[in-house]
Design a protein around this motif. Sequence first.
Motif, PDB file in Angstrom:
ATOM      1  N   TYR A 169      -2.131   4.999   5.151  1.00 53.40           N
ATOM      2  CA  TYR A 169      -3.124   5.818   4.454  1.00 53.40           C
ATOM      3  C   TYR A 169      -3.532   7.074   5.227  1.00 53.40           C
ATOM      4  O   TYR A 169      -4.172   7.964   4.652  1.00 53.40           O
ATOM      5  N   MET A 170      -3.195   7.153   6.495  1.00 54.94           N
ATOM      6  CA  MET A 170      -3.693   8.265   7.300  1.00 54.94           C
ATOM      7  C   MET A 170      -3.282   9.648   6.787  1.00 54.94           C
ATOM      8  O   MET A 170      -4.111  10.564   6.756  1.00 54.94           O
ATOM      9  N   HIS A 223       0.821  -1.212   0.000  1.00 56.64           N
ATOM     10  CA  HIS A 223       0.000   0.000   0.000  1.00 56.64           C
ATOM     11  C   HIS A 223       0.856   1.264   0.000  1.00 56.64           C
ATOM     12  O   HIS A 223       0.441   2.293  -0.539  1.00 56.64           O
ATOM     13  N   THR A 224       2.046   1.175   0.559  1.00 58.84           N
ATOM     14  CA  THR A 224       2.970   2.309   0.461  1.00 58.84           C
ATOM     15  C   THR A 224       3.261   2.627  -1.000  1.00 58.84           C
ATOM     16  O   THR A 224       3.225   3.793  -1.421  1.00 58.84           O
ATOM     17  N   PHE A 225       3.501   1.588  -1.786  1.00 58.76           N
ATOM     18  CA  PHE A 225       3.845   1.819  -3.187  1.00 58.76           C
ATOM     19  C   PHE A 225       2.623   2.120  -4.049  1.00 58.76           C
ATOM     20  O   PHE A 225       2.751   2.777  -5.089  1.00 58.76           O
ATOM     21  N   LEU A 226       1.453   1.681  -3.624  1.00 60.43           N
ATOM     22  CA  LEU A 226       0.239   2.118  -4.324  1.00 60.43           C
ATOM     23  C   LEU A 226       0.069   3.625  -4.153  1.00 60.43           C
ATOM     24  O   LEU A 226      -0.239   4.339  -5.114  1.00 60.43           O
ATOM     25  N   MET A 278      -6.002   2.265  -7.536  1.00 56.88           N
ATOM     26  CA  MET A 278      -4.924   3.236  -7.329  1.00 56.88           C
ATOM     27  C   MET A 278      -4.030   3.418  -8.553  1.00 56.88           C
ATOM     28  O   MET A 278      -3.635   4.542  -8.874  1.00 56.88           O
ATOM     29  N   LEU A 279      -3.700   2.335  -9.229  1.00 56.38           N
ATOM     30  CA  LEU A 279      -2.746   2.441 -10.331  1.00 56.38           C
ATOM     31  C   LEU A 279      -3.408   2.441 -11.707  1.00 56.38           C
ATOM     32  O   LEU A 279      -2.911   3.093 -12.629  1.00 56.38           O
ATOM     33  N   ASP A 280      -4.512   1.709 -11.850  1.00 55.81           N
ATOM     34  CA  ASP A 280      -5.211   1.700 -13.140  1.00 55.81           C
ATOM     35  C   ASP A 280      -6.337   2.726 -13.190  1.00 55.81           C
ATOM     36  O   ASP A 280      -6.990   2.877 -14.226  1.00 55.81           O
ATOM     37  N   LYS A 281      -6.566   3.393 -12.049  1.00 59.02           N
ATOM     38  CA  LYS A 281      -7.576   4.459 -11.950  1.00 59.02           C
ATOM     39  C   LYS A 281      -8.981   3.982 -12.326  1.00 59.02           C
ATOM     40  O   LYS A 281      -9.785   4.740 -12.872  1.00 59.02           O
ATOM     41  N   ARG A 282      -9.285   2.737 -11.996  1.00 56.90           N
ATOM     42  CA  ARG A 282     -10.615   2.220 -12.306  1.00 56.90           C
ATOM     43  C   ARG A 282     -11.656   2.796 -11.345  1.00 56.90           C
ATOM     44  O   ARG A 282     -11.378   3.034 -10.175  1.00 56.90           O
ATOM     45  N   SER A 283     -12.846   3.004 -11.878  1.00 59.87           N
ATOM     46  CA  SER A 283     -13.934   3.552 -11.066  1.00 59.87           C
ATOM     47  C   SER A 283     -15.205   2.715 -11.213  1.00 59.87           C
ATOM     48  O   SER A 283     -16.294   3.175 -10.877  1.00 59.87           O
ATOM     49  N   ARG A 342       4.440   1.439  -9.671  1.00 62.26           N
ATOM     50  CA  ARG A 342       3.901   0.200 -10.226  1.00 62.26           C
ATOM     51  C   ARG A 342       4.918  -0.943 -10.175  1.00 62.26           C
ATOM     52  O   ARG A 342       4.553  -2.101  -9.968  1.00 62.26           O
ATOM     53  N   LYS A 343       6.176  -0.624 -10.356  1.00 61.75           N
ATOM     54  CA  LYS A 343       7.216  -1.651 -10.376  1.00 61.75           C
ATOM     55  C   LYS A 343       7.243  -2.445  -9.073  1.00 61.75           C
ATOM     56  O   LYS A 343       7.144  -3.684  -9.081  1.00 61.75           O
ATOM     57  N   TYR A 344       7.374  -1.747  -7.954  1.00 65.77           N
ATOM     58  CA  TYR A 344       7.445  -2.437  -6.668  1.00 65.77           C
ATOM     59  C   TYR A 344       6.094  -3.026  -6.278  1.00 65.77           C
ATOM     60  O   TYR A 344       6.021  -4.098  -5.664  1.00 65.77           O
TER      61      TYR A 344
END
Length: 216
Positions: free
Chosen positions: A203-204, A104-107, A141-146, A112-114
């Motif tokens: 996330y805070m 979640h840190t990398f999200l 988060m990475l593909d921006k899906r909604s 995307r790599k990590y």
Amino acid sequence: MNPITIFIVVVAFAAYLIFQGIKNFQLHNLNESLRKRDSETVERIADMGMTRRLLGEYVCDLYKLRVFYVTKEEEKFEKVLKHMLKAEKYRPDDRESFLETYFHTFLIKGNRKYADWILEAIRKTGNQKFIHYSEESYAVMLDKRSDLIDKMEEDINSKLYYGFALGVVLFMVAKQYSYLGDDRNALEYMRSAKACFHPKAVYMPVVDRYLEEAEA
């Protein structure tokens, strides 16, 4: 209690105090070196055989990972990260905590790599709930899906998740509403997500920043 028994108890207690003293001393040195971003000292202490016996492989590896991350030593960070993703000596709960935190840190960072590396390791855990919400988080988060709101609301209502995981699912629903321009629902879900997170959860800062801007 006879003298021999008393002697054994005293020796055992003294040994315990010595053990705890050395352990706390090593932890103090690691924390101080990490605070100072002294990667050489952290690496040296963490790789000492005595430190690994006292603190365990997982804790020592985690200190190395953290210091290389904060000092931006990419090559060393990647080496330790790959090692930790493959390591089989860690306790299952330690391993899941590590995967969860850094995934979640990398999200959040948009790396995307990590995130790909860690998601692959998450899939190998066989924990379907963990895999499911991790994959959906990646998509948001990475593909921006909604288009996952309905599915994720079903997950929320199913009571499958609690604590950090529930907070993540709520956060991801909020993000999707934000993508769609529905600020009212985004704010509602973001507030709910905050209630699930520990104050030090990754996330805070993101949640607090969003709420401050939305409520300004």
